[in-house]
Scaffold this active site. Structure first.
Site, PDB file in Angstrom:
ATOM      1  N   GLU A  94     -38.718  41.485  39.583  1.00 55.70           N
ATOM      2  CA  GLU A  94     -37.986  41.657  38.470  1.00 55.70           C
ATOM      3  C   GLU A  94     -37.224  43.403  38.620  1.00 55.70           C
ATOM      4  O   GLU A  94     -37.658  44.231  39.163  1.00 55.70           O
ATOM      5  CB  GLU A  94     -39.316  42.029  37.415  1.00 55.70           C
ATOM      6  CG  GLU A  94     -40.227  40.825  36.972  1.00 55.70           C
ATOM      7  CD  GLU A  94     -41.923  41.553  37.283  1.00 55.70           C
ATOM      8  OE1 GLU A  94     -42.814  42.464  36.684  1.00 55.70           O
ATOM      9  OE2 GLU A  94     -42.741  40.403  37.201  1.00 55.70           O
ATOM     10  N   SER A 113     -42.898  36.833  35.565  1.00 55.76           N
ATOM     11  CA  SER A 113     -43.430  34.956  36.347  1.00 55.76           C
ATOM     12  C   SER A 113     -44.161  35.478  37.734  1.00 55.76           C
ATOM     13  O   SER A 113     -43.810  34.771  38.907  1.00 55.76           O
ATOM     14  CB  SER A 113     -42.918  34.453  35.893  1.00 55.76           C
ATOM     15  OG  SER A 113     -42.373  34.028  34.723  1.00 55.76           O
ATOM     16  N   GLU A 114     -44.996  36.671  37.562  1.00 61.19           N
ATOM     17  CA  GLU A 114     -45.403  36.727  39.216  1.00 61.19           C
ATOM     18  C   GLU A 114     -45.804  35.404  39.806  1.00 61.19           C
ATOM     19  O   GLU A 114     -45.874  35.662  40.902  1.00 61.19           O
ATOM     20  CB  GLU A 114     -46.322  38.077  39.187  1.00 61.19           C
ATOM     21  CG  GLU A 114     -46.060  39.304  38.988  1.00 61.19           C
ATOM     22  CD  GLU A 114     -45.787  39.539  37.852  1.00 61.19           C
ATOM     23  OE1 GLU A 114     -46.426  38.773  36.289  1.00 61.19           O
ATOM     24  OE2 GLU A 114     -45.304  40.714  37.243  1.00 61.19           O
ATOM     25  N   HIS A 124     -51.928  50.588  35.048  1.00 58.92           N
ATOM     26  CA  HIS A 124     -50.682  51.500  35.979  1.00 58.92           C
ATOM     27  C   HIS A 124     -50.805  51.707  36.825  1.00 58.92           C
ATOM     28  O   HIS A 124     -50.127  52.529  38.271  1.00 58.92           O
ATOM     29  CB  HIS A 124     -49.573  51.468  34.810  1.00 58.92           C
ATOM     30  CG  HIS A 124     -48.584  50.512  34.753  1.00 58.92           C
ATOM     31  ND1 HIS A 124     -47.629  51.354  33.766  1.00 58.92           N
ATOM     32  CD2 HIS A 124     -48.462  48.533  34.082  1.00 58.92           C
ATOM     33  CE1 HIS A 124     -47.408  50.141  33.098  1.00 58.92           C
ATOM     34  NE2 HIS A 124     -47.967  48.473  33.411  1.00 58.92           N
TER      35      HIS A 124
END
Lengths: 327, 347
Positions: free
Chosen positions: B29, B66-67, B136
């Protein structure tokens, strides 16, 4: 595509017969305790497997699922190392470390089966990415079932391969049941129609027991892929004759009593035999083909029986290319 | 030598690998826009060193978010002739692709009897300590240490970041690299030429004789600061070992150091249960119990989620003060008032 030679047509029948005979023998061997673990057969789905694999070339890639003995056989793998793998022998195609659920024969482009439903779909896409980056005209085909058609990774993969115009074919083998669950009870809409949302062709092959119908559809998708026109979703309607896995005894009959009988009447091998006779192939030649294939399976079993089990140390290699197992 | 930041060193390793081998590609990404500063040399596309300009969009590819399919595609590409580097940005995004990591990337070579190898690198950043909240701030490398088949690197300096990443890219096995963001700004002289640091070789960050501190990722500079403070205040000689790679782990280097010092503290920013510190402690307890002069002490994050508020988050990870308190404990030194105050919160 074009017209297929009689030689190719006979090879199609040979490979369907191989899958049938291999899996029927494997089923017996499970029941007699000769094959440990679990086995999922492709009996009844041979046209769909061979129609697809024979639309590929040497050098093309494919990934499979838990019901995947047929895929390497359809792509031309010799039977001996496959059968030896099912039994867990040292001569198995994966040295006895994969088994029925993880057959892989890289020599014919089989990048492996996945016991996790849907998990191998992006693997085929990655092989297509590799071909695309390296500038070859190889294509990749992902086999998956109606159950995997509801996994999110399929749609991530369709989107990404559509964006990158990758040479990949998503082939849904819709045998209409995810174990005991009828596909229509858990699937909204038509699987093939989902392609439209990703701007790629979606093809539903209703006559999935007709090897030529499957071959036509897949060949067209392969030609598009090789021409750089991107991915295709194909849904093939088919049926498995046996239980989800060999030896499984479900408490409830989840399939209508007459359904299997109806499908047996359009058995792919019988249908294609009639077609071959219709174009002038002698019944004796077809009988001989069947006998040859049965002998091949006998040889595969003999090869397996004569093979040793792997040394215990084999369990501790192949994890990394260069690092020893550290206890 | 050039003064490089941690991120600059990663970018240099990626550039050298892209130059050396056309099978190396980078996707992820926001890699085209060089958002994280490792895929470009400037601020605009036309600046010298821009990866898209240098290598083209065939080898530098933005992906959708879209990992799962990114990781699976990298696995498929790696088994068929490429050497992908996948930039997954935040390490907590790896969970989206857990099936691909565990069932495909880690298992395929073994399951298929060595028929294919998996030369692929997955980079991700650990954004802890920066007030980004629970989603995160993860430090998930111990989870992946529990998956045989993956190699794991946790560099703590720019030099190690460059040399380890280059080795990872050239390795025929899958490597996950976990990069602590609080180290991103760290700068030091890094060799300009290509160099490779072997996986599985610990670095002795500071030599000492009284106690061994094995420190991981951002705990390394904290351990070094604790060592300096104790040298000044107590005349204690602390050895600091940075394993740099957790799989394979340089167990011998740690064992040698503990044989020398007889005392062990292990510090890492991950959770306590089943962490790297737990594994290292267990290994020393099994192999060197007889030479230990004191119980092993771990300094870790607690088994707790990470809170957002800076006033809450700052107590969650090992600091020079909590590491100093642990060293004092194994040496049976009185607690310093400052260190014990900071340590109380995480005890």
């Amino acid at each position: 595509m074009g017209t297929l030679t009689n030689e190719t047509l006979l090879e199609m029948q040979r490979r369907m017969l191989r899958i049938r005979a291999f899996d029927e023998r494997a089923s017996k061997m499970v029941k007699r305790g000769h094959i440990p673990g679990t086995v999922h057969t492709s009996i009844g789905q041979e046209a769909q497997v061979v129609g697809a694999t024979m639309a590929l070339r040497d050098g093309d890639y494919m990934s499979g699922n838990h019901r995947s003995h047929g895929h390497p056989i359809g792509k031309g793998s010799p039977l001996g190392p496959l059968m030896a793998e099912l039994v867990g022998k040292a001569t198995g195609v994966c040295k006895g470390k994969g088994g029925s659920l993880h057959l892989a024969d890289f020599a014919v482009g089989s990048l492996g089966e996945s016991g996790i439903v849907g998990s191998s779909i992006p693997i085929a896409m990655g092989a297509a990415l590799s071909a695309s980056v390296r500038g070859t005209d190889q294509v990749a085909l992902a086999f998956f079932g109606d159950g995997a058609a509801n996994q999110g990774v399929l749609y991530e993969s369709m989107n990404l391969s559509g964006v990158w115009k990758l040479p990949v074919i998503f082939l849904c083998e819709n045998n209409q049941y995810a174990l005991s669950t009828p596909a229509h009870t858990v699937t909204s809409g038509v699987i093939a129609d989902r392609a439209a949302g990703f701007g790629m062709p979606g093809v539903r092959v209703e006559e999935g027991q007709d090897v030529l119908a499957v071959h036509d559809a897949v060949s067209e998708a392969v030609a598009r892929a090789r021409a750089g026109e991107g991915p295709t979703l194909i849904e093939v309607v088919t049926y498995r004759y046996n239980e989800h896995s060999e030896g499984l005894r479900l408490g409830t009959d989840y399939r209508p009593a007459d359904e299997r009988e109806a499908w047996l009447k359009k058995d792919p091998i019988q249908l294609f035999r009639e077609h071959l006779q219709g174009i002038g192939i002698a019944p004796a030649e077809l009988d001989a083909l069947e006998a040859e294939v049965l002998a091949e399976v006998d040889d595969a079993v003999a090869f397996t029986d004569a093979s040793p089990y792997p040394e215990p140390s084999v369990a501790f290699d192949d994890l990394y290319t260069d690092t020893e197992y550290a206890a | 030598m050039t003064v490089m930041s941690f991120l600059g060193a990663i970018g240099a390793a990626q550039r050298e690998a892209m130059d050396a081998d056309e099978r190396v590609i980078i996707f992820g990404e926001d890699v085209e826009a060089n958002v994280y500063g490792t895929t470009g040399g400037g601020k605009t596309r036309s600046d010298k060193g821009d990866f898209v300009q240098m290598y083209g969009r065939n080898r530098i590819r933005n992906t959708p978010i879209s990992e799962e399919s990114m990781v699976g595609a990298a696995a498929g590409a790696a088994m068929t002739g490429l050497r992908p580097i996948v930039d997954l940005s935040y390490s907590s995004f790896l969970y989206m692709a857990m099936d691909q990591f565990v069932n495909q990337v880690a298992k395929n070579r073994y399951m298929f009897g060595g028929q294919a190898s998996m030369p692929v690198v997955f980079r991700s950043a650990m954004f802890y300590g920066l007030n980004t909240g629970a989603h995160h701030s993860d430090r998930p490398y111990p989870m992946f240490m529990n998956v045989p088949g993956l190699k794991i690197i946790v560099p703590s300096t720019p030099t190690d970041a460059k040399g380890l990443l280059r080795t990872a890219i050239d390795s025929d096995d899958p490597v996950l690299t976990f990069e602590a963001c609080i180290l991103w700004g760290a700068k030091e002289d890094v060799p300009d030429e290509e160099f490779w640091i072997p996986l599985g070789e610990a670095r002795t960050a500071r030599e000492g004789t009284d106690v061994t501190v094995v420190a991981i990722s951002s705990s390394v500079p904290e351990a070094l600061a604790a060592a300096e403070a104790l040298a000044a205040s107590e005349g204690v000689s602390v050895e600091v070992i940075d394993p740099r790679t957790l799989v394979p782990l340089d167990r011998d280097a740690i064992l040698r150091s503990v044989h020398k010092t007889g005392r062990l503290v292990v510090a890492e920013p991950a959770h306590r249960t089943c962490g790297a510190a737990a594994e290292i402690s267990a290994h020393i307890a099994e192999e060197a119990f007889g030479v230990l002069k004191a119980p092993i002490v771990r300094v870790t994050a607690p088994d707790m989620q990470i809170p957002f508020s800076p006033s809450l988050e700052k107590q969650m990870y090992p600091t020079r003060h909590t590491i100093e308190a642990a060293i004092r404990r194994v040496l049976d030194l009185p607690a310093s008032s400052e260190a014990s105050q900071h340590a109380a919160a995480t005890a």
